[in-house]
Enzyme design. Structure first.
Site, PDB file in Angstrom:
ATOM      1  N   HIS A   1       0.706  -1.068   0.103  1.00 53.10           N
ATOM      2  CA  HIS A   1      -0.034   0.007   0.190  1.00 53.10           C
ATOM      3  C   HIS A   1       1.023   1.221  -0.451  1.00 53.10           C
ATOM      4  CE1 HIS A   1      -3.780   2.742   1.665  1.00 53.10           C
ATOM      5  NE2 HIS A   1      -3.678   1.747   1.269  1.00 53.10           N
TER       6      HIS A   1
ATOM      7  N   ASP B   1       2.362  -4.516   7.736  1.00 57.28           N
ATOM      8  CA  ASP B   1       1.744  -3.764   7.756  1.00 57.28           C
ATOM      9  C   ASP B   1       0.789  -5.013   7.882  1.00 57.28           C
ATOM     10  OD1 ASP B   1      -0.769  -2.379   7.020  1.00 57.28           O
ATOM     11  OD2 ASP B   1       0.617  -1.661   4.825  1.00 57.28           O
TER      12      ASP B   1
ATOM     13  N   GLN C   1      -4.566  -5.252   6.976  1.00 53.84           N
ATOM     14  CA  GLN C   1      -6.212  -5.831   5.827  1.00 53.84           C
ATOM     15  C   GLN C   1      -5.846  -7.668   6.559  1.00 53.84           C
ATOM     16  OE1 GLN C   1      -8.582  -4.756   4.167  1.00 53.84           O
ATOM     17  NE2 GLN C   1      -7.292  -3.137   3.939  1.00 53.84           N
TER      18      GLN C   1
ATOM     19  N   LYS D   1     -11.039  -0.927  10.108  1.00 54.96           N
ATOM     20  CA  LYS D   1     -11.345  -1.754   9.108  1.00 54.96           C
ATOM     21  C   LYS D   1     -11.372  -3.285  10.564  1.00 54.96           C
ATOM     22  CE  LYS D   1      -7.263  -0.692   5.946  1.00 54.96           C
ATOM     23  NZ  LYS D   1      -8.497  -0.279   4.929  1.00 54.96           N
TER      24      LYS D   1
ATOM     25  N   CYS E   1      -5.101   3.006  -3.715  1.00 55.93           N
ATOM     26  CA  CYS E   1      -3.254   2.921  -2.779  1.00 55.93           C
ATOM     27  C   CYS E   1      -2.474   1.838  -3.103  1.00 55.93           C
ATOM     28  CB  CYS E   1      -4.015   2.985  -1.325  1.00 55.93           C
ATOM     29  SG  CYS E   1      -5.286   5.003  -0.990  1.00 55.93           S
TER      30      CYS E   1
HETATM   31  N1  C6P Z   1      -6.206   0.509   2.678  1.00 52.63           N
HETATM   32  C1  C6P Z   1      -8.235   0.002   1.031  1.00 52.63           C
HETATM   33  O1  C6P Z   1      -9.006   0.397   0.492  1.00 52.63           O
HETATM   34  P1  C6P Z   1      -4.850   3.425   7.066  1.00 52.63           P
HETATM   35  O2  C6P Z   1      -6.103   4.709   6.094  1.00 52.63           O
HETATM   36  O3  C6P Z   1      -4.235   4.223   7.759  1.00 52.63           O
HETATM   37  O4  C6P Z   1      -6.270   2.978   7.967  1.00 52.63           O
HETATM   38  O5  C6P Z   1      -4.537   2.255   6.258  1.00 52.63           O
HETATM   39  C2  C6P Z   1      -3.512   2.843   5.003  1.00 52.63           C
HETATM   40  C3  C6P Z   1      -3.794   1.162   4.287  1.00 52.63           C
HETATM   41  C4  C6P Z   1      -1.911   0.128   4.787  1.00 52.63           C
HETATM   42  N2  C6P Z   1      -2.201  -0.445   4.352  1.00 52.63           N
HETATM   43  C5  C6P Z   1      -2.863  -1.380   3.678  1.00 52.63           C
HETATM   44  C6  C6P Z   1      -2.521  -3.123   2.848  1.00 52.63           C
HETATM   45  C7  C6P Z   1      -3.482  -1.244   3.767  1.00 52.63           C
HETATM   46  O6  C6P Z   1      -5.252  -1.899   2.690  1.00 52.63           O
HETATM   47  C8  C6P Z   1      -4.567   0.067   3.631  1.00 52.63           C
HETATM   48  C9  C6P Z   1      -5.969   0.879   3.049  1.00 52.63           C
HETATM   49  C10 C6P Z   1      -7.987   0.998   1.900  1.00 52.63           C
HETATM   50  O7  C6P Z   1      -7.558  -1.311   0.408  1.00 52.63           O
HETATM   51  C11 C6P Z   1      -8.148   2.378   1.857  1.00 52.63           C
HETATM   52  S1  C6P Z   1      -6.754   2.555   0.614  1.00 52.63           S
END
Ligand code: C6P
Length: 412
Positions: free
Chosen positions: A126, A203, A206, A229, A367
């Site tokens: 991401h 990370d 997910q 999430k 992203c």
């Molecule tokens: N992905 C998606 O629709 P935040 O925004 O900080 O809570 O998470 C960022 C993030 C980091 N790593 C992974 C693997 C992610 O999937 C995400 C967030 C969302 O896939 C929003 S772009």
């Protein structure tokens, strides 16, 4: 005999008020949980109750409300530390989310790196696990290296291993890909990093919503995740790291809360985790985050995983039967975040047509622009499932896709 406890999805859905609403005159079919999950009443109520009964600032006052707010905040930290198998609550830093957690590491831990050092990442990261490292590379001259994928759409571990060497300081990778739905072999990769004295950052944005995570068993050094999430609120997340690593790192941001003493000549930092929590933290959000973890624990990951695995294979079977359906990533051994293209309909058009039928999916690069480049597409459509998703909703998705195809006059 199958002894896995079944998830009572009707009962689960009754906990999520938003799932009762309509969109464009149709029942909402929410298939965008990878972007952000919906919230159960338990979380919403806990946050309201916190504001109605307990709110004050934390770690600051001698009065009763401040004590209660501090207890609630620290209780949430302990719950979340336990949720991911941390040894001590002090190993868990509250942040604004996965993005801020990774920025914290890149800024604070990364300040010790210099030209000649290398960071190994993967092309499926991401943006939040790429851009903070690019900023560090601009500041310090470190070199970024990226591991690719196998033909089967999984991480090419041999390629990644070939990039790790004596100059590697950190290997950073996603636990579960938000586009490909695959789970990466984190423990193996943490071992490869440690073999050369490097650290491993994961990370977990997910992964944490869908599977039990034990940071000790994974053997990584940093683990980042977001509340929103996993049934929790927006605006809060966490960074886990081994206490000794946190203690050795300089602060990320300066201000109140993160100091034990300030003089005009200089300051002394507060002990971890407070050293990394400058300013008034998101207190109600942390409370909701803890209750979200309790909610998931009460349902049980065994039941959640069995439900999601069943739904994922049902969805893949149904979708594979549609002419023009193209899935990205493997069709087996994957989680229910399904990136696809459908005939020659652009994913943005598809998402708009589905929305008119009450079906919420995501379209775009998610992203994951480097991954999209790697796959040779500008965007995909993405349907993502969660613990409240039903087979009936998958049927609505399939019907909505057929409507889209008819609107486009069929495919070549
Ligand atoms: N992905 C998606 O629709 P935040 O925004 O900080 O809570 O998470 C960022 C993030 C980091 N790593 C992974 C693997 C992610 O999937 C995400 C967030 C969302 O896939 C929003 S772009």
């Amino acid at each position: 005999m199958n002894t896995t406890p079944a998830l009572d999805v009707d009962r689960v859905r009754a906990d999520f008020p938003i799932l009762n609403r309509e969109v464009h005159g149709r029942p909402l079919v929410y298939l965008d949980s990878a972007a952000s999950s919906q919230k159960p009443t338990q979380v919403i109520r806990a946050m309201s109750e916190y504001f109605e009964q307990h709110h004050s600032n934390v770690h600051r006052g001698a009065h009763e409300l401040s004590v209660e707010a501090t207890d609630a905040y620290e209780h949430a930290r302990a719950t979340l530390a336990g949720f991911i198998g941390a040894r001590e609550p002090a190993e868990l830093v509250f942040t604004r989310g996965t993005t801020e957690s990774i920025n914290l590491v890149a800024y604070a831990w990364g300040s010790g790196l210099e030209r000649g050092d290398e960071i190994v990442l993967t092309v499926m990261e991401h943006h939040s696990n790429i851009v903070p490292w690019q900023l560090l590379a601009e500041r310090s001259g470190v070199r970024l290296r990226f591991a690719g994928l196998t033909a089967a759409g999984r991480l090419d571990v041999d390629h990644l291993a070939s990039l790790i060497g004596p100059s590697t300081r950190l290997v950073g990778l996603t636990h579960v890909s938000n586009s490909l739905g695959i789970t990466n072999p984190v423990a193996e990769i943490a071992g490869l990093a440690h073999d050369v004295g490097a650290l491993c950052l994961v990370d977990g944005a997910q992964a944490v919503p869908h599977m039990p995570v034990d940071v000790g068993a994974l053997g990584c050094d940093f683990y980042a995740f977001s509340a929103h999430k996993m049934c929790g609120p927006t605006g809060v997340g966490a960074l886990w790291a081994r206490q000794a690593i946190l203690e050795a790192m300089p602060p990320f941001q300066g201000g109140g809360e993160m100091i034990s003493e300030v003089k005009l000549e200089g300051s002394v930092w507060a002990p971890v985790p407070h050293k990394f929590e400058a300013g008034t933290p998101p207190i109600a959000e942390a409370v909701g985050f803890g209750v979200a973890a309790d909610y998931i624990t009460a349902l049980g990951f065994e039941a959640i995983s069995a439900h999601e695995a069943d739904l994922t294979s049902y969805a893949l079977n149904r979708l594979a039967g549609l002419d023009g359906f193209e899935l990205f990533g493997p069709s087996e051994d994957r989680l229910g975040v399904l990136s696809f293209r459908y005939g020659d309909i652009h994913p943005h058009d598809l998402a708009t047509i589905l929305d008119r039928q009450g079906v919420a999916i995501r379209a775009g690069h998610h992203c994951n622009q480097p991954l999209m480049d790697y796959l040779g597409v500008d965007a995909t459509a993405r349907a993502s499932l969660y613990l409240y998703t039903t087979r009936g909703e998958i049927d609505v998705l399939v019907d909505a896709l057929l409507v889209a195809r008819d609107l486009f006059g069929g495919f070549e």
